[in-house]
Every structure is written in C-alpha cells, then in structure tokens.
Design an enzyme around this catalytic site. Sequence first.
Site, PDB file in Angstrom:
ATOM      1  N   TYR A  61     -35.664 -38.420  33.663  1.00 30.27           N
ATOM      2  CA  TYR A  61     -35.663 -38.959  35.023  1.00 30.27           C
ATOM      3  C   TYR A  61     -36.191 -40.399  35.004  1.00 30.27           C
ATOM      4  O   TYR A  61     -37.396 -40.627  34.884  1.00 30.27           O
ATOM      5  CB  TYR A  61     -36.491 -38.092  35.971  1.00 30.27           C
ATOM      6  CG  TYR A  61     -35.989 -36.656  36.120  1.00 30.27           C
ATOM      7  CD1 TYR A  61     -34.694 -36.298  35.745  1.00 30.27           C
ATOM      8  CD2 TYR A  61     -36.809 -35.667  36.658  1.00 30.27           C
ATOM      9  CE1 TYR A  61     -34.244 -34.987  35.887  1.00 30.27           C
ATOM     10  CE2 TYR A  61     -36.361 -34.358  36.801  1.00 30.27           C
ATOM     11  CZ  TYR A  61     -35.076 -34.038  36.409  1.00 30.27           C
ATOM     12  OH  TYR A  61     -34.637 -32.738  36.558  1.00 30.27           O
ATOM     13  N   PRO A 210     -32.079 -26.560  45.525  1.00 34.96           N
ATOM     14  CA  PRO A 210     -31.917 -25.452  46.481  1.00 34.96           C
ATOM     15  C   PRO A 210     -31.408 -25.920  47.847  1.00 34.96           C
ATOM     16  O   PRO A 210     -30.921 -25.107  48.630  1.00 34.96           O
ATOM     17  CB  PRO A 210     -33.341 -24.878  46.595  1.00 34.96           C
ATOM     18  CG  PRO A 210     -34.239 -26.025  46.272  1.00 34.96           C
ATOM     19  CD  PRO A 210     -33.500 -26.828  45.217  1.00 34.96           C
ATOM     20  N   GLY A 214     -29.502 -31.996  49.203  1.00 29.01           N
ATOM     21  CA  GLY A 214     -29.684 -32.572  50.540  1.00 29.01           C
ATOM     22  C   GLY A 214     -28.531 -32.260  51.475  1.00 29.01           C
ATOM     23  O   GLY A 214     -28.685 -32.302  52.692  1.00 29.01           O
ATOM     24  N   PHE A 220     -26.760 -35.944  54.832  1.00 30.52           N
ATOM     25  CA  PHE A 220     -25.577 -36.776  54.590  1.00 30.52           C
ATOM     26  C   PHE A 220     -24.352 -35.863  54.628  1.00 30.52           C
ATOM     27  O   PHE A 220     -24.460 -34.657  54.411  1.00 30.52           O
ATOM     28  CB  PHE A 220     -25.671 -37.542  53.257  1.00 30.52           C
ATOM     29  CG  PHE A 220     -25.486 -36.686  52.026  1.00 30.52           C
ATOM     30  CD1 PHE A 220     -26.546 -35.949  51.528  1.00 30.52           C
ATOM     31  CD2 PHE A 220     -24.267 -36.627  51.368  1.00 30.52           C
ATOM     32  CE1 PHE A 220     -26.392 -35.163  50.389  1.00 30.52           C
ATOM     33  CE2 PHE A 220     -24.100 -35.850  50.226  1.00 30.52           C
ATOM     34  CZ  PHE A 220     -25.167 -35.106  49.736  1.00 30.52           C
TER      35      PHE A 220
HETATM   36  N1  NAP Z   1     -32.617 -28.715  35.453  1.00 26.49           N
HETATM   37  C1  NAP Z   1     -31.736 -29.554  35.929  1.00 26.49           C
HETATM   38  O1  NAP Z   1     -30.710 -29.820  35.327  1.00 26.49           O
HETATM   39  C2  NAP Z   1     -31.983 -30.212  37.266  1.00 26.49           C
HETATM   40  C3  NAP Z   1     -30.924 -30.854  37.943  1.00 26.49           C
HETATM   41  C4  NAP Z   1     -31.203 -31.437  39.182  1.00 26.49           C
HETATM   42  C5  NAP Z   1     -32.477 -31.380  39.725  1.00 26.49           C
HETATM   43  N2  NAP Z   1     -33.496 -30.765  39.028  1.00 26.49           N
HETATM   44  C6  NAP Z   1     -34.863 -30.670  39.580  1.00 26.49           C
HETATM   45  O2  NAP Z   1     -34.793 -29.991  40.822  1.00 26.49           O
HETATM   46  C7  NAP Z   1     -35.406 -30.751  41.849  1.00 26.49           C
HETATM   47  C8  NAP Z   1     -34.737 -30.475  43.182  1.00 26.49           C
HETATM   48  O3  NAP Z   1     -33.350 -30.701  43.138  1.00 26.49           O
HETATM   49  P1  NAP Z   1     -32.645 -31.932  43.847  1.00 26.49           P
HETATM   50  O4  NAP Z   1     -33.659 -32.950  44.199  1.00 26.49           O
HETATM   51  O5  NAP Z   1     -31.502 -32.291  42.982  1.00 26.49           O
HETATM   52  O6  NAP Z   1     -31.978 -31.328  45.152  1.00 26.49           O
HETATM   53  P2  NAP Z   1     -32.507 -30.626  46.494  1.00 26.49           P
HETATM   54  O7  NAP Z   1     -33.909 -30.231  46.330  1.00 26.49           O
HETATM   55  O8  NAP Z   1     -31.506 -29.613  46.819  1.00 26.49           O
HETATM   56  O9  NAP Z   1     -32.349 -31.811  47.548  1.00 26.49           O
HETATM   57  C9  NAP Z   1     -33.063 -32.987  47.475  1.00 26.49           C
HETATM   58  C10 NAP Z   1     -32.502 -33.945  48.513  1.00 26.49           C
HETATM   59  O10 NAP Z   1     -32.705 -33.408  49.806  1.00 26.49           O
HETATM   60  C11 NAP Z   1     -33.451 -34.310  50.612  1.00 26.49           C
HETATM   61  N3  NAP Z   1     -34.393 -33.483  51.403  1.00 26.49           N
HETATM   62  C12 NAP Z   1     -35.427 -32.747  50.961  1.00 26.49           C
HETATM   63  N4  NAP Z   1     -36.038 -32.101  51.961  1.00 26.49           N
HETATM   64  C13 NAP Z   1     -35.356 -32.421  53.074  1.00 26.49           C
HETATM   65  C14 NAP Z   1     -35.504 -32.088  54.437  1.00 26.49           C
HETATM   66  N5  NAP Z   1     -36.460 -31.247  54.841  1.00 26.49           N
HETATM   67  N6  NAP Z   1     -34.629 -32.622  55.334  1.00 26.49           N
HETATM   68  C15 NAP Z   1     -33.627 -33.457  54.940  1.00 26.49           C
HETATM   69  N7  NAP Z   1     -33.440 -33.824  53.662  1.00 26.49           N
HETATM   70  C16 NAP Z   1     -34.302 -33.308  52.737  1.00 26.49           C
HETATM   71  C17 NAP Z   1     -34.170 -35.212  49.644  1.00 26.49           C
HETATM   72  O11 NAP Z   1     -34.394 -36.500  50.200  1.00 26.49           O
HETATM   73  P3  NAP Z   1     -35.856 -37.179  50.210  1.00 26.49           P
HETATM   74  O12 NAP Z   1     -36.349 -37.166  48.806  1.00 26.49           O
HETATM   75  O13 NAP Z   1     -35.566 -38.549  50.710  1.00 26.49           O
HETATM   76  O14 NAP Z   1     -36.681 -36.345  51.129  1.00 26.49           O
HETATM   77  C18 NAP Z   1     -33.170 -35.302  48.496  1.00 26.49           C
HETATM   78  O15 NAP Z   1     -32.184 -36.273  48.764  1.00 26.49           O
HETATM   79  C19 NAP Z   1     -35.297 -32.194  41.345  1.00 26.49           C
HETATM   80  O16 NAP Z   1     -36.260 -33.017  41.951  1.00 26.49           O
HETATM   81  C20 NAP Z   1     -35.522 -32.016  39.864  1.00 26.49           C
HETATM   82  O17 NAP Z   1     -36.905 -31.945  39.580  1.00 26.49           O
HETATM   83  C21 NAP Z   1     -33.243 -30.172  37.813  1.00 26.49           C
END
Ligand code: NAP
Length: 338
Positions: A61, A210, A214, A220
């Site tokens: 990252y 999860p 977003g 979006f």
């Molecule tokens: N193992 C893997 O291959 C892998 C792949 C992807 C991700 N990950 C890990 O999983 C974590 C979570 O996944 P992710 O970040 O990809 O996706 P996510 O948790 O599904 O969504 C994150 C997105 O949602 C927005 N968000 C969060 N809470 C919100 C709310 N209450 N209202 C509106 N928008 C909201 C965030 O924006 P803001 O930040 O601006 O709030 C961000 O753009 C990552 O941080 C990473 O550590 C692992």
Amino acid sequence: MTDGKIPAARLGDDGPEVGVQGLGCMGMSFAYGPTDAGESRATLERALELGVTLYDTADAYGAGENEKFLSPFFKAHRDEVVIATKFALAIPPDDPTRRIIRNDRPYIRQAVEASLERLDVDVIDLYYMHRRDVNVPIEDTVAAMAELVREGKVKHLGLSEVTAAELRAAQAVHPIAALQSEWSLFSRDIEASVVPAARELGVALVPYSPLGRGFLTGSFANADKDLTADDFRRQQPRFTGENAAANVALLEPVRTLAEAHGVSPGQIALAWVQQQASVHGLPVIPIPGTRKVSRIEENTAATRIELTKEELALLEPIAAKVAGDRYADMTFTSAGRE
Ligand SMILES: NC(=O)c1ccc[n+]([C@@H]2O[C@H](COP(=O)([O-])OP(=O)(O)OC[C@H]3O[C@@H](n4cnc5c(N)ncnc54)[C@H](OP(=O)(O)O)[C@@H]3O)[C@@H](O)[C@H]2O)c1
C-alpha cells in the site's frame, strides 16, 4: 456494544481476541484518491475508542508508505492494537511501476524485515500472504512463514485470496488464524467452498472491501465520472460504463432496508457481512476502510443492526446480478483458480 464499544471475536481458534470489526487502512495512503493525514490519524484514534483493535495494512500500500504512516499510531497503542500486514506484491528492480507476485522463502524473509523496519515494531501480530504465486507450493510458503513465528518476528499467520484446497494444504503445515478475501453483498464467490473450509479448519474470515469499495454506500455511482484519475476503482470492471449503471440499480433493496431501519445503505451492507458469522457459523471480522471520523462511527454502529430472515432474503439475489468482475484480471483471486 458495551461501554459504547463494539463486541469482540476471536481471530481463528488460536488467534487473539479483536473487535468484531477491524479497520482497513489502505486508503489512508493509496488507491482511493486524495487523503488528509490529520483526518486519517483522528480516524485511527476514534476507531480504537470504539473498540476497533484489528488494523489492516500491507507492504504494497503506497510501496511501504502506509506502514510508515501507521507506525506512530501503532507505537502509541502497541498493547491495544493487533497489527496485520502482508507480503507478496514485489516491485521488480527494472520497473518500479510494476508489481510481481513473490511467495518464495528468500523474498518473504526480506519482506518481513522491511515491514518490521517501516512499522518500527518488534513483532507483527498477523502476517498475511497477500496473493498466491502458483509457481511456489503453498506448503513451502507457509513453512517459510512459520519460521518467522518460531523466530518471534510474527505471531499469527494469514492468507489472502486462496482457494479451499490451498487453505487446507496451508493449515496442514501451520495454523492459519485468518483468511482475508473479498466478501460483500456484491462479492460472494467465497461462499461456495472457501467459507466452509475456513469454518471446518477453525480459521476466521476477514472480509475485505465489505462496502464494495464504497459503491454499496452510494458515495459514487460511476468511477469514470465521480472519482479522480488516479483512483484504482476506475480499473475495476463493475464500477465503470454500462456495468456501473446496471449495478447502481441493484442497490434498491439496500436503500429500502436502510430507510426501514433509519440507517445508511452502507450500514445495511456492513450488517449483512457481520451477520454472515451466524449464517455460516464462523468468526467474521470485516475490515471496512475509511479515513473519516464520522464514517468510523457510522460503520462501527452497524455492528448493532440485526437483519431478519426476510430482510436477508431481500438482499439474497443481488450478488448474482452484479455486472462485471471484481478485478480486470481474476487469475489472482481464489475464484479465478477454482
Ligand atoms: N487482501 C486484499 O487483497 C485486499 C484488497 C483490497 C482491500 N484490502 C483491505 O481491506 C480494506 C477495506 O477494503 P476497501 O477499502 O477496498 O473497501 P471498502 O471497505 O469496501 O470501502 C472503502 C471505501 O468506502 C468509503 N467509505 C467507508 N465508509 C463509508 C461510509 N460510512 N459512507 C460512505 N463511504 C464510506 C471509503 O472512503 P473514505 O476512506 O473516504 O471514508 C472508501 O472509499 C482496505 O483498507 C485494505 O486494508 C485488502
């Protein structure tokens, strides 16, 4: 929640107890457009107050920047946090813009030292293999990771995006505390064989993305129009063009339930993931990513929402209708190898 804190869950049969929702920290340095370091730091502190103890990063990252950014927070709260980081996405020496997958022992030994140095801690609580290099037997990779446990560099092992067969082979070498894979209302391919294997083997599931990165929150609707040019989601087939338009329409039942509960669509999406623990009978500790204090409050509050059987049934058809894959190249995922 007790004392305003989220409930706890165990990270695998032998793993540590953590808050039932973790925090994905990737977006604080990488992938999702401009960041505000001050707001991200405040989000980390607020998360801890709310009982979030599992913090997720990776060496990939921001090419190490995310681990460095988190280091002061981790050091200030070393005994309260469970630090999870990952290896496998290597930068080839001839081209710093590319990534190659490495699961071999020499690379793992080099990667763990680099992560420990950037994090500036003595031990990593949970060390994941981020992606699978099919040219290296998984038994060899896990044996190399187990060496790190014996040497005191790492406490627990995790895997990301592995198949059920790979998980079984890994667990035969060393206990695996957690399996991190994409799991949400939009991404349910792991339910066919990976989740049953994890339950059988005593491995906790840590769903990433999860909130569908977003999209499930409604923040979006089309990556090309709504997100900055460098945003990773513009490369994901389901968030652009006609696919995005079709997928927005699938959020209708999520919105209906949000209205009925007086909560946000994102909270319904998170409640659904959290509830997979009782549906499938294993610990489920999602790691939604956010960089905003108001959103960590909103997201952790979703642990209090109970969906009825009828409400779960309303959400059931969504995933099968999603247009477009999770990634442009699915061979790097467990589904792509099954
Ligand atoms: N193992 C893997 O291959 C892998 C792949 C992807 C991700 N990950 C890990 O999983 C974590 C979570 O996944 P992710 O970040 O990809 O996706 P996510 O948790 O599904 O969504 C994150 C997105 O949602 C927005 N968000 C969060 N809470 C919100 C709310 N209450 N209202 C509106 N928008 C909201 C965030 O924006 P803001 O930040 O601006 O709030 C961000 O753009 C990552 O941080 C990473 O550590 C692992």
